[in-house]
Design an enzyme around this catalytic site. Structure first.
Site, PDB file in Angstrom:
ATOM      1  N   CYS A  42       0.842  -1.192   0.000  1.00 38.40           N
ATOM      2  CA  CYS A  42       0.000   0.000   0.000  1.00 38.40           C
ATOM      3  C   CYS A  42       0.887   1.256   0.000  1.00 38.40           C
ATOM      4  O   CYS A  42       1.994   1.240   0.532  1.00 38.40           O
ATOM      5  CB  CYS A  42      -0.906   0.014   1.231  1.00 38.40           C
ATOM      6  SG  CYS A  42      -2.075   1.404   1.247  1.00 38.40           S
ATOM      7  N   ASP A  44       0.406   3.804   1.681  1.00 34.22           N
ATOM      8  CA  ASP A  44       0.348   4.392   3.024  1.00 34.22           C
ATOM      9  C   ASP A  44       1.757   4.701   3.562  1.00 34.22           C
ATOM     10  O   ASP A  44       2.628   3.832   3.554  1.00 34.22           O
ATOM     11  CB  ASP A  44      -0.376   3.407   3.964  1.00 34.22           C
ATOM     12  CG  ASP A  44      -0.764   4.052   5.283  1.00 34.22           C
ATOM     13  OD1 ASP A  44       0.142   4.545   5.986  1.00 34.22           O
ATOM     14  OD2 ASP A  44      -1.962   4.049   5.612  1.00 34.22           O
ATOM     15  N   ARG A  46       2.858   4.894   6.374  1.00 37.51           N
ATOM     16  CA  ARG A  46       3.263   4.154   7.570  1.00 37.51           C
ATOM     17  C   ARG A  46       3.768   2.750   7.269  1.00 37.51           C
ATOM     18  O   ARG A  46       4.085   1.987   8.175  1.00 37.51           O
ATOM     19  CB  ARG A  46       2.088   4.091   8.553  1.00 37.51           C
ATOM     20  CG  ARG A  46       1.647   5.463   9.046  1.00 37.51           C
ATOM     21  CD  ARG A  46       0.284   5.417   9.684  1.00 37.51           C
ATOM     22  NE  ARG A  46      -0.757   5.047   8.726  1.00 37.51           N
ATOM     23  CZ  ARG A  46      -2.045   4.920   9.023  1.00 37.51           C
ATOM     24  NH1 ARG A  46      -2.443   5.111  10.263  1.00 37.51           N
ATOM     25  NH2 ARG A  46      -2.927   4.602   8.098  1.00 37.51           N
ATOM     26  N   HIS A  98      -2.051  -4.002   4.840  1.00 43.26           N
ATOM     27  CA  HIS A  98      -1.907  -3.628   6.243  1.00 43.26           C
ATOM     28  C   HIS A  98      -3.291  -3.452   6.851  1.00 43.26           C
ATOM     29  O   HIS A  98      -4.249  -3.096   6.164  1.00 43.26           O
ATOM     30  CB  HIS A  98      -1.071  -2.343   6.401  1.00 43.26           C
ATOM     31  CG  HIS A  98      -1.720  -1.117   5.845  1.00 43.26           C
ATOM     32  ND1 HIS A  98      -2.384  -0.203   6.635  1.00 43.26           N
ATOM     33  CD2 HIS A  98      -1.833  -0.657   4.577  1.00 43.26           C
ATOM     34  CE1 HIS A  98      -2.851   0.772   5.874  1.00 43.26           C
ATOM     35  NE2 HIS A  98      -2.545   0.518   4.614  1.00 43.26           N
ATOM     36  N   CYS A 101      -6.473  -0.222   6.743  1.00 40.70           N
ATOM     37  CA  CYS A 101      -6.127   0.466   5.494  1.00 40.70           C
ATOM     38  C   CYS A 101      -7.261   1.433   5.119  1.00 40.70           C
ATOM     39  O   CYS A 101      -8.426   1.048   5.053  1.00 40.70           O
ATOM     40  CB  CYS A 101      -5.922  -0.559   4.384  1.00 40.70           C
ATOM     41  SG  CYS A 101      -5.515   0.183   2.786  1.00 40.70           S
TER      42      CYS A 101
HETATM   43 CO    CO Z   1      -3.519   1.272   2.980  1.00 44.39          CO
END
Ligand code: CO
Length: 210
Positions: A42, A44, A46, A98, A101
Site C-alpha cells: 500500500c 500508506d 506508515r 496492512h 487500510c
Molecule cells: Co492502505
C-alpha cells in the site's frame, strides 16, 4: 518552503552513515541491482517496504499503490511485475497489505470520493464476493481488518494469474508468491499462509477463495 532543506540534510546524513559502514556501497549498487524480492504494498506512509523488513537499497524491488491492488489492466503494476520477473529474475513476490487500510475502509463504507472510487471498485468487488462472511462481523474495525486480509489473498491470486508469472512457472522457474499483512499498531508482519509456488497451487488458492 521551496527547497525542503531538512530533507537534503537528512539525505546527506543517511548516505554518510551507509558509506561509513561500507565505503563501496553506492559504487557497487550503481552498476547493477539484483534484488530477490518484489514487494507490492500500500502507498500508506506508515508502511515503508524496505524499512519494515530491514533490507538495504538494492535488495527489494518495490511497487506501491492505494490498497495494494494488482489489476489485470494496470500497466504500471504489470510492467513492474514483468521487469521484476523477466529481467531481475526475483524469486519472491510479496503482496503486503496492512490492517486499518484507509482505502479498504473507504471501499467498505461505500462513500463517494471522486476518481478513486473507480480504483476502489476492485475492493468493493472483493467485499461483494465475501459479503456473507463480512456481514457476520459486527465490529466495523474487525470487519475492515478482515477485508484487508481477504484483499491480500485476492491480489495474490491476481499476481499468480498474470502472464509473466504463469510463463515463469511454465519454464520451471522457482518463483513464490506470498500474502502478508502488516500491523500499524505494533510494526509486525503476519504471514497469511497463502504462499503459492506453482500453477496448480495458484488454481487451488483461486478456487478456495471464490
Ligand atoms: Co492502505
Amino acid at each position: 518552503m521551496r527547497t525542503l532543506k531538512h530533507l537534503f540534510e537528512q539525505n546527506r546524513d543517511w548516505a554518510k552513515a551507509i558509506s561509513t559502514r561500507d565505503p563501496l556501497f553506492f559504487q557497487k549498487l550503481s552498476t547493477q541491482q539484483a534484488p530477490e524480492y518484489l514487494w507490492i504494498g500500500c502507498a500508506d506512509s506508515r508502511v515503508p517496504a524496505n524499512e519494515i523488513v530491514g533490507v538495504l537499497p538494492g535488495e527489494m524491488f518495490v511497487h506501491r499503490n492505494v490498497a495494494n491492488l494488482v489489476i489485470h489492466t494496470d500497466f504500471n503494476c504489470l510492467s513492474v511485475i514483468e521487469f521484476a520477473v523477466s529481467v531481475l529474475q526475483v524469486k519472491h513476490i510479496i503482496v503486503c497489505g496492512h490492517y486499518n487500510c484507509g482505502g479498504v475502509r473507504a471501499a467498505m463504507r461505500d462513500m463517494r470520493l471522486g476518481l478513486i472510487d473507480n480504483w476502489l471498485r476492485h475492493l468493493r468487488d472483493v467485499h461483494q464476493r465475501h459479503r456473507t462472511e463480512l456481514d457476520a462481523i459486527a465490529d466495523e474495525n474487525v470487519r475492515v481488518d478482515r477485508l484487508c486480509e481477504l484483499n491480500v489473498i485476492e491480489q495474490v491470486v491476481n499476481v499468480c494469474q498474470t502472464t509473466m508469472v504463469q510463463a515463469a512457472w511454465e519454464q520451471g522457474r522457482a518463483l513464490a508468491i506470498h500474502g502478508w499483512i502488516y500491523s500499524l499498531t505494533d510494526g509486525l508482519l503476519h504471514d497469511l499462509n497463502v504462499g503459492v509456488t506453482n500453477a496448480s497451487e495458484a488454481l487451488a488458492l483461486s478456487n478456495r477463495n471464490h
